[in-house]
Design a protein around this motif. Structure first.
Motif, PDB file in Angstrom:
ATOM      1  N   TYR A 100       0.831  -1.212   0.000  1.00 31.08           N
ATOM      2  CA  TYR A 100       0.000   0.000   0.000  1.00 31.08           C
ATOM      3  C   TYR A 100       0.862   1.258   0.000  1.00 31.08           C
ATOM      4  O   TYR A 100       0.535   2.250  -0.650  1.00 31.08           O
ATOM      5  CB  TYR A 100      -0.949  -0.011   1.204  1.00 31.08           C
ATOM      6  N   THR A 101       1.973   1.222   0.746  1.00 32.31           N
ATOM      7  CA  THR A 101       2.862   2.392   0.743  1.00 32.31           C
ATOM      8  C   THR A 101       3.536   2.551  -0.616  1.00 32.31           C
ATOM      9  O   THR A 101       3.739   3.670  -1.088  1.00 32.31           O
ATOM     10  CB  THR A 101       3.932   2.271   1.853  1.00 32.31           C
ATOM     11  N   ARG A 102       3.850   1.405  -1.258  1.00 37.62           N
ATOM     12  CA  ARG A 102       4.439   1.454  -2.607  1.00 37.62           C
ATOM     13  C   ARG A 102       3.441   2.082  -3.591  1.00 37.62           C
ATOM     14  O   ARG A 102       3.820   2.851  -4.469  1.00 37.62           O
ATOM     15  CB  ARG A 102       4.794   0.029  -3.040  1.00 37.62           C
ATOM     16  N   MET A 103       2.177   1.738  -3.389  1.00 39.92           N
ATOM     17  CA  MET A 103       1.122   2.242  -4.270  1.00 39.92           C
ATOM     18  C   MET A 103       1.043   3.775  -4.204  1.00 39.92           C
ATOM     19  O   MET A 103       0.850   4.441  -5.219  1.00 39.92           O
ATOM     20  CB  MET A 103      -0.207   1.634  -3.818  1.00 39.92           C
ATOM     21  N   LEU A 104       1.226   4.316  -2.996  1.00 46.16           N
ATOM     22  CA  LEU A 104       1.123   5.768  -2.832  1.00 46.16           C
ATOM     23  C   LEU A 104       2.239   6.501  -3.572  1.00 46.16           C
ATOM     24  O   LEU A 104       2.060   7.641  -4.008  1.00 46.16           O
ATOM     25  CB  LEU A 104       1.157   6.131  -1.345  1.00 46.16           C
ATOM     26  N   ASP A 105       3.397   5.831  -3.720  1.00 45.89           N
ATOM     27  CA  ASP A 105       4.533   6.463  -4.405  1.00 45.89           C
ATOM     28  C   ASP A 105       4.617   6.085  -5.876  1.00 45.89           C
ATOM     29  O   ASP A 105       5.556   6.517  -6.557  1.00 45.89           O
ATOM     30  CB  ASP A 105       5.853   6.049  -3.714  1.00 45.89           C
ATOM     31  N   ASP A 106       3.675   5.289  -6.352  1.00 45.68           N
ATOM     32  CA  ASP A 106       3.738   4.774  -7.723  1.00 45.68           C
ATOM     33  C   ASP A 106       3.018   5.740  -8.674  1.00 45.68           C
ATOM     34  O   ASP A 106       1.796   5.884  -8.622  1.00 45.68           O
ATOM     35  CB  ASP A 106       3.066   3.387  -7.748  1.00 45.68           C
ATOM     36  N   SER A 107       3.796   6.400  -9.534  1.00 47.14           N
ATOM     37  CA  SER A 107       3.182   7.383 -10.443  1.00 47.14           C
ATOM     38  C   SER A 107       2.282   6.690 -11.473  1.00 47.14           C
ATOM     39  O   SER A 107       1.283   7.278 -11.917  1.00 47.14           O
ATOM     40  CB  SER A 107       4.272   8.193 -11.145  1.00 47.14           C
ATOM     41  N   ASP A 108       2.629   5.460 -11.855  1.00 48.64           N
ATOM     42  CA  ASP A 108       1.789   4.731 -12.818  1.00 48.64           C
ATOM     43  C   ASP A 108       0.404   4.424 -12.229  1.00 48.64           C
ATOM     44  O   ASP A 108      -0.602   4.457 -12.929  1.00 48.64           O
ATOM     45  CB  ASP A 108       2.467   3.415 -13.232  1.00 48.64           C
ATOM     46  N   PHE A 109       0.396   4.123 -10.933  1.00 49.55           N
ATOM     47  CA  PHE A 109      -0.882   3.866 -10.266  1.00 49.55           C
ATOM     48  C   PHE A 109      -1.756   5.115 -10.290  1.00 49.55           C
ATOM     49  O   PHE A 109      -2.957   5.060 -10.585  1.00 49.55           O
ATOM     50  CB  PHE A 109      -0.638   3.408  -8.824  1.00 49.55           C
ATOM     51  N   TRP A 110      -1.152   6.261  -9.993  1.00 39.25           N
ATOM     52  CA  TRP A 110      -1.926   7.506  -9.970  1.00 39.25           C
ATOM     53  C   TRP A 110      -2.403   7.894 -11.361  1.00 39.25           C
ATOM     54  O   TRP A 110      -3.483   8.446 -11.530  1.00 39.25           O
ATOM     55  CB  TRP A 110      -1.110   8.641  -9.331  1.00 39.25           C
ATOM     56  N   LEU A 111      -1.563   7.561 -12.372  1.00 35.49           N
ATOM     57  CA  LEU A 111      -1.963   7.839 -13.753  1.00 35.49           C
ATOM     58  C   LEU A 111      -3.180   6.982 -14.124  1.00 35.49           C
ATOM     59  O   LEU A 111      -4.153   7.467 -14.730  1.00 35.49           O
ATOM     60  CB  LEU A 111      -0.797   7.533 -14.704  1.00 35.49           C
ATOM     61  N   ALA A 112      -3.128   5.699 -13.733  1.00 35.66           N
ATOM     62  CA  ALA A 112      -4.258   4.798 -14.018  1.00 35.66           C
ATOM     63  C   ALA A 112      -5.511   5.249 -13.268  1.00 35.66           C
ATOM     64  O   ALA A 112      -6.630   5.208 -13.810  1.00 35.66           O
ATOM     65  CB  ALA A 112      -3.892   3.371 -13.627  1.00 35.66           C
ATOM     66  N   THR A 113      -5.322   5.709 -12.027  1.00 36.35           N
ATOM     67  CA  THR A 113      -6.465   6.196 -11.245  1.00 36.35           C
ATOM     68  C   THR A 113      -7.072   7.434 -11.901  1.00 36.35           C
ATOM     69  O   THR A 113      -8.300   7.561 -12.011  1.00 36.35           O
ATOM     70  CB  THR A 113      -6.018   6.541  -9.802  1.00 36.35           C
ATOM     71  N   ARG A 114      -6.195   8.332 -12.359  1.00 33.78           N
ATOM     72  CA  ARG A 114      -6.678   9.536 -13.044  1.00 33.78           C
ATOM     73  C   ARG A 114      -7.471   9.162 -14.291  1.00 33.78           C
ATOM     74  O   ARG A 114      -8.561   9.696 -14.542  1.00 33.78           O
ATOM     75  CB  ARG A 114      -5.491  10.424 -13.423  1.00 33.78           C
ATOM     76  N   ASN A 115      -6.927   8.219 -15.063  1.00 36.40           N
ATOM     77  CA  ASN A 115      -7.624   7.793 -16.284  1.00 36.40           C
ATOM     78  C   ASN A 115      -8.992   7.191 -15.960  1.00 36.40           C
ATOM     79  O   ASN A 115      -9.977   7.476 -16.630  1.00 36.40           O
ATOM     80  CB  ASN A 115      -6.780   6.785 -17.056  1.00 36.40           C
ATOM     81  N   SER A 116      -9.031   6.365 -14.925  1.00 34.72           N
ATOM     82  CA  SER A 116     -10.300   5.711 -14.559  1.00 34.72           C
ATOM     83  C   SER A 116     -11.321   6.749 -14.100  1.00 34.72           C
ATOM     84  O   SER A 116     -12.497   6.692 -14.482  1.00 34.72           O
ATOM     85  CB  SER A 116     -10.078   4.683 -13.444  1.00 34.72           C
ATOM     86  N   LEU A 117     -10.865   7.680 -13.260  1.00 34.71           N
ATOM     87  CA  LEU A 117     -11.791   8.706 -12.758  1.00 34.71           C
ATOM     88  C   LEU A 117     -12.264   9.631 -13.878  1.00 34.71           C
ATOM     89  O   LEU A 117     -13.439   9.999 -13.930  1.00 34.71           O
ATOM     90  CB  LEU A 117     -11.121   9.515 -11.642  1.00 34.71           C
ATOM     91  N   LEU A 118     -11.343   9.973 -14.772  1.00 40.04           N
ATOM     92  CA  LEU A 118     -11.706  10.820 -15.918  1.00 40.04           C
ATOM     93  C   LEU A 118     -12.716  10.093 -16.807  1.00 40.04           C
ATOM     94  O   LEU A 118     -13.679  10.703 -17.302  1.00 40.04           O
ATOM     95  CB  LEU A 118     -10.438  11.159 -16.711  1.00 40.04           C
ATOM     96  N   TYR A 119     -12.468   8.817 -16.965  1.00 43.56           N
ATOM     97  CA  TYR A 119     -13.376   7.987 -17.766  1.00 43.56           C
ATOM     98  C   TYR A 119     -14.789   8.048 -17.178  1.00 43.56           C
ATOM     99  O   TYR A 119     -15.766   8.287 -17.894  1.00 43.56           O
ATOM    100  CB  TYR A 119     -12.873   6.540 -17.744  1.00 43.56           C
ATOM    101  N   ALA A 120     -14.862   7.848 -15.865  1.00 40.39           N
ATOM    102  CA  ALA A 120     -16.177   7.870 -15.199  1.00 40.39           C
ATOM    103  C   ALA A 120     -16.792   9.264 -15.268  1.00 40.39           C
ATOM    104  O   ALA A 120     -17.991   9.421 -15.520  1.00 40.39           O
ATOM    105  CB  ALA A 120     -16.025   7.425 -13.747  1.00 40.39           C
TER     106      ALA A 120
END
Lengths: 90, 338
Positions: free
Chosen positions: B99-119
């Motif tokens: 979970y801490t790795r996830m917070l520092d993972d820019s690819d994860f945040w990019l995917a989250t942004r894409n998913s939220l933008l999609y919605a």
């Protein structure tokens, strides 16, 4: 009002019963526009599947309709094909 | 109607046949419990006189839900605290490091942004466009049945098939670019499938195009509940079609809009096929168009470099995101009802 009667004696509505002419025309134009968007890609795919290997699907030379008969590749199938001769045969 | 006579039941191991009226055996009690219809001398509710009987009838569904729903969820939750590999092997407990790795993972945040933008973009479109389409096909006109069926056709097609079709249409030398160039509207081809933003928007368009017919049916059912008298009265008062749409139709189908919004919101967060078909297996150039399910597949399921533990952690994050959206929609619905 509905005054026309069909062969079975049922009352048939006239076009004017469906609404004002301008409203009807706009509605049908919108329906045709949405039809082109929804069914167009699928129809294009269907038509592309009827093209022979010598025809382009992509590029500037690609056409919407197939120029060859769908069952032309072999002589045997060609002889049995009932595709209209007037549709632009090779 | 069940027969009221009870035949003698042989009890295995008892060595004798038990007769009704004598001391009840276990098997007789079971036979009486599962027998349809009321028991002798009892009312209809006696069918449920055994507390475990409803559980017995629902057991197959409960087992299915447990095996295919609850167990995978708990397993994913457990895996998210380990460094398990997709192909198995020893897995060590790593605590919250995924979970801490996830917070520092820019690819994860990019995917989250894409998913939220999609919605964010797909949900309003999917709420409004099918409603407009339903209003368009609601009126009984000659040939309207054909139009209704035709509009539903994309729903029946496979996502992969329509994705492939749109991929061909949107290619640099595809039909759309060719036609636009022939019409002298553009000089060079629009990079629909090579620009990361355009891929994302085309994928959104594909989702909307495929879902139009499905949600149109939802709205057609809902529009049946809007009284026609309201439209007639408003028309007599001089209200135009657009005004009637916003002030009569939209409030009349608000519940259906909430439902469609929730369903499309959840569906948008789970989108994978559209991105995969239009952005190839990399998820756009450099993976710039990856959504959260795409990212889970990349980081969690790659047999060589994948980390099932980290993929599970991202899955849990996606679950929490979806849960949050669902709770928000539920709250809005309740407020609307009150």
């Amino acid at each position: 009002m509905t005054t026309a009667v069909d062969k079975r004696g049922r009352l048939m509505p006239r076009w004017r019963d469906y609404g004002r002419p301008r409203e009807l025309v706009v509605r049908y134009l919108l329906l045709l526009f949405v039809l082109a968007i929804t069914v167009g890609p699928l129809l294009w795919q269907l038509l592309a599947s009827l093209k022979s290997t010598s025809e382009d699907v992509f590029g500037a030379n690609a056409s919407l309709l197939p120029h060859t008969r769908p069952c032309a590749p072999t002589r045997r199938s060609s002889s049995r094909c009932r595709w209209p001769r007037t549709s632009g045969t090779v | 109607v069940a027969t009221q006579t009870v035949k003698p039941v042989s009890v295995p191991g008892a060595g004798a046949t038990s007769v009704p009226g004598t001391a009840p055996s276990r098997l007789r009690r079971l036979a009486r419990a599962v027998r349809p219809g009321p028991a002798p001398g009892a009312n209809g509710a006696a069918l449920y006189r055994r507390w475990w009987l409803p559980w017995l009838w629902t057991a197959p569904a409960l087992v299915c839900a447990a095996v295919f729903g609850v167990f995978p969820f708990l397993n994913t939750l457990l895996l998210s605290f380990t460094n398990a590999k997709p192909l198995g092997g020893a897995a060590n407990f790593v605590g919250l490091s995924n979970y801490t790795r996830m917070l520092d993972d820019s690819d994860f945040w990019l995917a989250t942004r894409n998913s939220l933008l999609y919605a964010l973009i797909v949900v309003p479109l999917m709420v409004l466009l099918p409603l407009m389409l339903a209003v368009l096909v609601e009126k009984k006109l000659p040939g309207i049945g054909f139009f209704r069926s035709a509009f539903y056709t994309p729903v029946l097609a496979s996502s992969v098939v329509v994705g492939l079709s749109w991929q061909w249409l949107l290619a640099d030398d595809g039909l759309i670019n060719t036609w636009l160039q022939k019409a002298h509207l553009i000089r060079s081809a629009i990079p629909f499938l090579s620009d990361s933003w355009l891929i994302l928007f085309c994928a959104m368009g594909l989702t909307v195009w495929k879902g139009l017919g499905w949600y149109m049916v939802f709205y057609l059912a809902a529009l049946g509940n809007v009284p026609n008298e309201l439209h007639e009265a408003a028309a007599m008062d001089g209200a135009g079609a657009i005004r009637r749409f916003w002030h009569i139709t939209v409030p009349g189908v608000r519940q259906a809009m909430m439902l469609v919004g929730t369903l499309t919101g959840i569906g948008s967060l789970r989108v994978f096929t559209e991105i995969f078909m239009l952005g190839s297996y990399t998820g756009g150039p450099g993976g710039a168009d990856r959504t959260l399910p795409f990212y889970i597949r990349d980081v969690g399921l790659d047999p060589m470099t994948g980390n099932a533990g980290y993929g599970s952690a991202v899955s849990v994050a996606l679950f929490l995101l979806t849960l949050g959206l669902t709770l928000l929609a539920q709250r809005l619905t309740k407020e609307d009802e009150s």
